[in-house]
Design a protein around this motif. Structure first.
Motif, PDB file in Angstrom:
ATOM      1  N   VAL A 186      -3.898 -21.366   7.873  1.00  0.00           N
ATOM      2  CA  VAL A 186      -3.887 -20.011   7.346  1.00  0.00           C
ATOM      3  C   VAL A 186      -2.444 -19.582   7.130  1.00  0.00           C
ATOM      4  CG1 VAL A 186      -4.456 -17.611   7.816  1.00  0.00           C
ATOM      5  CG2 VAL A 186      -6.045 -19.421   8.471  1.00  0.00           C
ATOM      6  N   GLN A 187      -2.180 -19.074   5.944  1.00  0.00           N
ATOM      7  CA  GLN A 187      -0.866 -18.499   5.655  1.00  0.00           C
ATOM      8  C   GLN A 187      -1.012 -16.996   5.526  1.00  0.00           C
ATOM      9  OE1 GLN A 187       0.476 -20.697   2.174  1.00  0.00           O
ATOM     10  NE2 GLN A 187       1.760 -21.970   3.481  1.00  0.00           N
ATOM     11  N   LEU A 188      -0.080 -16.274   6.138  1.00  0.00           N
ATOM     12  CA  LEU A 188      -0.148 -14.815   6.181  1.00  0.00           C
ATOM     13  C   LEU A 188       1.069 -14.222   5.495  1.00  0.00           C
ATOM     14  CD1 LEU A 188      -1.217 -14.431   9.905  1.00  0.00           C
ATOM     15  CD2 LEU A 188      -2.699 -14.462   7.899  1.00  0.00           C
ATOM     16  N   GLN A 189       0.848 -13.203   4.700  1.00  0.00           N
ATOM     17  CA  GLN A 189       1.919 -12.537   3.962  1.00  0.00           C
ATOM     18  C   GLN A 189       1.830 -11.042   4.218  1.00  0.00           C
ATOM     19  OE1 GLN A 189       4.296 -14.092   1.882  1.00  0.00           O
ATOM     20  NE2 GLN A 189       5.283 -12.091   1.736  1.00  0.00           N
ATOM     21  N   ALA A 190       2.787 -10.528   4.969  1.00  0.00           N
ATOM     22  CA  ALA A 190       2.806  -9.102   5.278  1.00  0.00           C
ATOM     23  C   ALA A 190       3.624  -8.349   4.244  1.00  0.00           C
ATOM     24  CB  ALA A 190       3.379  -8.880   6.674  1.00  0.00           C
ATOM     25  N   SER A 191       3.216  -7.132   3.974  1.00  0.00           N
ATOM     26  CA  SER A 191       3.928  -6.282   3.021  1.00  0.00           C
ATOM     27  C   SER A 191       3.683  -4.822   3.348  1.00  0.00           C
ATOM     28  CB  SER A 191       3.475  -6.594   1.591  1.00  0.00           C
ATOM     29  OG  SER A 191       2.091  -6.316   1.447  1.00  0.00           O
ATOM     30  N   GLY A 192       4.435  -3.952   2.662  1.00  0.00           N
ATOM     31  CA  GLY A 192       4.209  -2.523   2.817  1.00  0.00           C
ATOM     32  C   GLY A 192       5.235  -1.785   3.642  1.00  0.00           C
ATOM     33  N   GLY A 193       6.168  -2.503   4.233  1.00  0.00           N
ATOM     34  CA  GLY A 193       7.201  -1.838   5.011  1.00  0.00           C
ATOM     35  C   GLY A 193       8.159  -1.070   4.125  1.00  0.00           C
ATOM     36  N   GLY A 194       9.001  -0.273   4.755  1.00  0.00           N
ATOM     37  CA  GLY A 194       9.974   0.505   4.005  1.00  0.00           C
ATOM     38  C   GLY A 194      10.622   1.552   4.867  1.00  0.00           C
ATOM     39  N   LEU A 195      11.329   2.449   4.201  1.00  0.00           N
ATOM     40  CA  LEU A 195      12.018   3.550   4.874  1.00  0.00           C
ATOM     41  C   LEU A 195      11.193   4.820   4.718  1.00  0.00           C
ATOM     42  CD1 LEU A 195      14.532   4.790   6.246  1.00  0.00           C
ATOM     43  CD2 LEU A 195      15.494   5.074   3.944  1.00  0.00           C
ATOM     44  N   VAL A 196      10.946   5.489   5.834  1.00  0.00           N
ATOM     45  CA  VAL A 196      10.154   6.711   5.808  1.00  0.00           C
ATOM     46  C   VAL A 196      10.741   7.697   6.809  1.00  0.00           C
ATOM     47  CG1 VAL A 196       8.519   5.841   7.523  1.00  0.00           C
ATOM     48  CG2 VAL A 196       7.790   7.610   5.918  1.00  0.00           C
ATOM     49  N   GLN A 197      10.584   8.968   6.531  1.00  0.00           N
ATOM     50  CA  GLN A 197      11.051   9.987   7.464  1.00  0.00           C
ATOM     51  C   GLN A 197      10.077  10.159   8.614  1.00  0.00           C
ATOM     52  OE1 GLN A 197      11.770  13.558   5.147  1.00  0.00           O
ATOM     53  NE2 GLN A 197      13.912  12.984   4.839  1.00  0.00           N
ATOM     54  N   ALA A 198      10.592  10.621   9.719  1.00  0.00           N
ATOM     55  CA  ALA A 198       9.733  10.897  10.869  1.00  0.00           C
ATOM     56  C   ALA A 198       8.617  11.850  10.450  1.00  0.00           C
ATOM     57  CB  ALA A 198      10.544  11.491  12.004  1.00  0.00           C
ATOM     58  N   GLY A 199       7.422  11.550  10.930  1.00  0.00           N
ATOM     59  CA  GLY A 199       6.249  12.324  10.556  1.00  0.00           C
ATOM     60  C   GLY A 199       5.515  11.783   9.354  1.00  0.00           C
ATOM     61  N   GLY A 200       6.132  10.854   8.669  1.00  0.00           N
ATOM     62  CA  GLY A 200       5.524  10.282   7.481  1.00  0.00           C
ATOM     63  C   GLY A 200       4.534   9.173   7.792  1.00  0.00           C
ATOM     64  N   SER A 201       4.046   8.546   6.728  1.00  0.00           N
ATOM     65  CA  SER A 201       3.019   7.517   6.848  1.00  0.00           C
ATOM     66  C   SER A 201       3.373   6.296   6.014  1.00  0.00           C
ATOM     67  CB  SER A 201       1.661   8.055   6.373  1.00  0.00           C
ATOM     68  OG  SER A 201       1.244   9.152   7.144  1.00  0.00           O
ATOM     69  N   LEU A 202       2.855   5.166   6.455  1.00  0.00           N
ATOM     70  CA  LEU A 202       2.935   3.918   5.708  1.00  0.00           C
ATOM     71  C   LEU A 202       1.666   3.133   5.950  1.00  0.00           C
ATOM     72  CD1 LEU A 202       6.544   2.496   6.370  1.00  0.00           C
ATOM     73  CD2 LEU A 202       5.646   3.274   4.173  1.00  0.00           C
ATOM     74  N   ARG A 203       1.343   2.274   5.002  1.00  0.00           N
ATOM     75  CA  ARG A 203       0.250   1.341   5.217  1.00  0.00           C
ATOM     76  C   ARG A 203       0.768  -0.077   5.007  1.00  0.00           C
ATOM     77  NH1 ARG A 203      -5.437   0.301   2.039  1.00  0.00           N
ATOM     78  NH2 ARG A 203      -3.993  -0.665   0.549  1.00  0.00           N
ATOM     79  N   LEU A 204       0.654  -0.865   6.043  1.00  0.00           N
ATOM     80  CA  LEU A 204       1.018  -2.267   5.950  1.00  0.00           C
ATOM     81  C   LEU A 204      -0.205  -3.087   5.568  1.00  0.00           C
ATOM     82  CD1 LEU A 204       3.212  -2.681   9.157  1.00  0.00           C
ATOM     83  CD2 LEU A 204       3.867  -1.842   6.897  1.00  0.00           C
ATOM     84  N   SER A 205       0.046  -4.145   4.820  1.00  0.00           N
ATOM     85  CA  SER A 205      -1.022  -5.068   4.457  1.00  0.00           C
ATOM     86  C   SER A 205      -0.617  -6.473   4.870  1.00  0.00           C
ATOM     87  CB  SER A 205      -1.261  -5.048   2.950  1.00  0.00           C
ATOM     88  OG  SER A 205      -1.654  -3.765   2.514  1.00  0.00           O
ATOM     89  N   CYS A 206      -1.605  -7.277   5.142  1.00  0.00           N
ATOM     90  CA  CYS A 206      -1.366  -8.675   5.480  1.00  0.00           C
ATOM     91  C   CYS A 206      -2.438  -9.493   4.776  1.00  0.00           C
ATOM     92  CB  CYS A 206      -1.414  -8.877   6.982  1.00  0.00           C
ATOM     93  SG  CYS A 206      -1.239 -10.609   7.503  1.00  0.00           S
ATOM     94  N   ALA A 207      -2.020 -10.230   3.775  1.00  0.00           N
ATOM     95  CA  ALA A 207      -2.939 -11.041   2.996  1.00  0.00           C
ATOM     96  C   ALA A 207      -2.950 -12.469   3.549  1.00  0.00           C
ATOM     97  CB  ALA A 207      -2.514 -11.047   1.542  1.00  0.00           C
ATOM     98  N   ALA A 208      -4.142 -13.006   3.707  1.00  0.00           N
ATOM     99  CA  ALA A 208      -4.293 -14.352   4.256  1.00  0.00           C
ATOM    100  C   ALA A 208      -4.808 -15.303   3.188  1.00  0.00           C
ATOM    101  CB  ALA A 208      -5.259 -14.322   5.427  1.00  0.00           C
ATOM    102  N   SER A 209      -4.323 -16.520   3.245  1.00  0.00           N
ATOM    103  CA  SER A 209      -4.824 -17.551   2.348  1.00  0.00           C
ATOM    104  C   SER A 209      -5.996 -18.255   3.009  1.00  0.00           C
ATOM    105  CB  SER A 209      -3.724 -18.560   2.048  1.00  0.00           C
ATOM    106  OG  SER A 209      -3.350 -19.228   3.243  1.00  0.00           O
TER     107      SER A 209
END
Length: 123
Positions: free
Chosen positions: A1-24
């Motif tokens: 299984v190969q895993l590829q994470a994405s979705g990170g970044g810079l955000v201000q406190a109180g903000g939101s992000l969604r990370l994804s991890c796609a698997a082969s």
């Protein structure tokens, strides 16, 4: 299984992000999935995990109520929704796959790891 994470970044406190991890591969649903993180100068720590069919989820106390792990087995993807982010959430976030389903909070139980995605929360 190969895993590829994405979705990170810079955000201000109180903000939101969604990370994804796609698997082969076609066996994604055979693995429990977890998210871990490692902040600069600190050890890698457990964040969240989800069972093979998504019926059970587990969270570190530090993120409980703010983060939500989910998965879509049809898309071979696991997600980490992060709300109310704090500067102390700043870290590289890794997804991982576990075939044994023993203790999902222990990183050594996991068989496969993604490359990590950086989340930076500014104050």
């Amino acid at each position: 299984v190969q895993l590829q994470a994405s979705g990170g970044g810079l955000v201000q406190a109180g903000g939101s992000l969604r990370l994804s991890c796609a698997a082969s591969g076609r066996t994604f649903s055979s693995y429990a999935m977890g998210w871990f993180r490692q902040a600069p100068g600190k050890e890698r720590e457990f964040v969240a995990a989800i069972s093979r069919r998504g019926l059970s989820t587990y969270y570190a106390d530090s993120v409980k109520g703010r983060f939500t792990i989910s998965r879509d087995n049809a898309k071979n993807t696991v997600y980490l929704r992060m709300n109310s982010l704090k500067p102390e959430d700043t870290a590289v976030y890794y997804c991982a796959a576990d075939s044994s389903y023993t203790d999902l909070t222990r990183d050594y139980e996991y068989d496969y790891w993604g490359q990590g995605t950086l989340v930076t929360v500014s104050s």
